[in-house]
Design a protein around this motif. Sequence first.
Motif, mmCIF file in Angstrom:
data_model
loop_
_atom_site.group_PDB
_atom_site.id
_atom_site.type_symbol
_atom_site.label_atom_id
_atom_site.label_comp_id
_atom_site.label_asym_id
_atom_site.label_seq_id
_atom_site.Cartn_x
_atom_site.Cartn_y
_atom_site.Cartn_z
ATOM 1 N N PHE A 66 0.838 -1.189 0.000
ATOM 2 C CA PHE A 66 0.000 0.000 0.000
ATOM 3 C C PHE A 66 0.879 1.247 0.000
ATOM 4 O O PHE A 66 1.361 1.681 1.041
ATOM 5 C CB PHE A 66 -0.959 -0.033 1.201
ATOM 6 N N ASN A 67 1.107 1.780 -1.189
ATOM 7 C CA ASN A 67 1.938 2.980 -1.385
ATOM 8 C C ASN A 67 3.338 2.864 -0.794
ATOM 9 O O ASN A 67 3.910 3.854 -0.348
ATOM 10 C CB ASN A 67 1.244 4.230 -0.816
ATOM 11 N N GLY A 68 3.880 1.662 -0.756
ATOM 12 C CA GLY A 68 5.255 1.467 -0.285
ATOM 13 C C GLY A 68 5.476 1.926 1.142
ATOM 14 O O GLY A 68 6.554 2.427 1.466
ATOM 15 N N GLN A 69 4.486 1.722 2.008
ATOM 16 C CA GLN A 69 4.562 2.247 3.371
ATOM 17 C C GLN A 69 5.259 1.312 4.364
ATOM 18 O O GLN A 69 5.310 1.608 5.556
ATOM 19 C CB GLN A 69 3.161 2.624 3.853
ATOM 20 N N GLU A 70 5.793 0.205 3.864
ATOM 21 C CA GLU A 70 6.606 -0.684 4.703
ATOM 22 C C GLU A 70 7.838 -1.112 3.912
ATOM 23 O O GLU A 70 8.001 -2.269 3.542
ATOM 24 C CB GLU A 70 5.785 -1.903 5.147
ATOM 25 N N PRO A 71 8.751 -0.137 3.627
ATOM 26 C CA PRO A 71 9.891 -0.428 2.758
ATOM 27 C C PRO A 71 11.064 -1.121 3.448
ATOM 28 O O PRO A 71 11.949 -1.646 2.777
ATOM 29 C CB PRO A 71 10.313 0.965 2.280
ATOM 30 N N ILE A 95 5.142 -9.854 4.050
ATOM 31 C CA ILE A 95 4.384 -10.668 3.097
ATOM 32 C C ILE A 95 3.557 -9.771 2.189
ATOM 33 O O ILE A 95 3.494 -8.563 2.389
ATOM 34 C CB ILE A 95 3.439 -11.662 3.819
ATOM 35 N N GLU A 96 2.893 -10.406 1.225
ATOM 36 C CA GLU A 96 1.880 -9.732 0.425
ATOM 37 C C GLU A 96 0.509 -10.239 0.880
ATOM 38 O O GLU A 96 0.345 -11.428 1.156
ATOM 39 C CB GLU A 96 2.082 -9.995 -1.069
ATOM 40 N N VAL A 97 -0.444 -9.335 0.979
ATOM 41 C CA VAL A 97 -1.780 -9.697 1.451
ATOM 42 C C VAL A 97 -2.822 -9.699 0.332
ATOM 43 O O VAL A 97 -3.939 -10.159 0.540
ATOM 44 C CB VAL A 97 -2.235 -8.781 2.611
ATOM 45 N N ASN A 98 -2.466 -9.198 -0.838
ATOM 46 C CA ASN A 98 -3.347 -9.155 -2.005
ATOM 47 C C ASN A 98 -2.581 -9.642 -3.231
ATOM 48 O O ASN A 98 -1.346 -9.664 -3.238
ATOM 49 C CB ASN A 98 -3.846 -7.733 -2.273
ATOM 50 N N GLY A 99 -3.324 -9.980 -4.268
ATOM 51 C CA GLY A 99 -2.713 -10.297 -5.555
ATOM 52 C C GLY A 99 -2.254 -11.741 -5.681
ATOM 53 O O GLY A 99 -2.508 -12.582 -4.814
ATOM 54 N N GLU A 100 -1.563 -12.001 -6.784
ATOM 55 C CA GLU A 100 -1.180 -13.384 -7.100
ATOM 56 C C GLU A 100 -0.158 -13.954 -6.123
ATOM 57 O O GLU A 100 -0.028 -15.176 -6.008
ATOM 58 C CB GLU A 100 -0.674 -13.500 -8.536
ATOM 59 N N ASN A 101 0.577 -13.109 -5.412
ATOM 60 C CA ASN A 101 1.543 -13.580 -4.417
ATOM 61 C C ASN A 101 1.017 -13.451 -2.987
ATOM 62 O O ASN A 101 1.790 -13.450 -2.029
ATOM 63 C CB ASN A 101 2.870 -12.827 -4.563
ATOM 64 N N ALA A 119 -16.317 -9.029 1.524
ATOM 65 C CA ALA A 119 -15.109 -9.846 1.659
ATOM 66 C C ALA A 119 -14.150 -9.408 0.560
ATOM 67 O O ALA A 119 -14.365 -8.392 -0.104
ATOM 68 C CB ALA A 119 -15.456 -11.323 1.541
ATOM 69 N N GLY A 120 -13.083 -10.153 0.370
ATOM 70 C CA GLY A 120 -12.149 -9.863 -0.714
ATOM 71 C C GLY A 120 -10.885 -9.201 -0.220
ATOM 72 O O GLY A 120 -10.526 -9.309 0.953
ATOM 73 N N ASP A 121 -10.213 -8.520 -1.132
ATOM 74 C CA ASP A 121 -8.897 -7.953 -0.865
ATOM 75 C C ASP A 121 -8.850 -7.095 0.394
ATOM 76 O O ASP A 121 -9.837 -6.445 0.760
ATOM 77 C CB ASP A 121 -8.428 -7.087 -2.041
#
Length: 166
Positions: A66-71, A95-101, A119-121
């Motif tokens: 989310f906008n690179g807020q944990e770089p 980790i990633e919480v959304n998307g293909e990964n 529900a969802g992303d």
Amino acid sequence: MSLYDIPVETASGEITSLGAFDDKLLLIVNVASRCGLTPQYGDLQQLQEKYRDRGFQVVGFPCNQFNGQEPGTNEEIQEFCVATYGVDFPVFGKIEVNGENRHPVYDVLTETQDAAGEAGDVAWNFEKYLVAPGGDIVARVRPQESPATDEFVALVEANLPVAAAA
């Protein structure tokens, strides 16, 4: 596969699971260090301190989607959490919480509806999932709701596995 059986990586790179928390009321939160909601770390830590003896456990999953807020690196994230908010609950590897990964933990969590029936992303940093002992997801709380609100605290208290001492 149960939520508790899914492999997760600690901040130091060790593979573990959430299995150690299967008897706890577990609050799973995707976290970020450079977000307007980052002060929620302090609220989460206060909940952890207040309710840990009643079977409550917070766990954080850093995410940079989310906008690179944990770089930062996992080590930098840990240092920030402890130095800035005194965090003593587990903050796992990024980790990633959304998307293909999307991490498999979030494959399970994102099937849960919020209070509006959606529900969802994951919407943003600091989305919160309350998991009852045994693995039932009892609530999904969107990022903007602080864990310090009376409503959120009441939700936690209503689901604690251990009664308050008399």
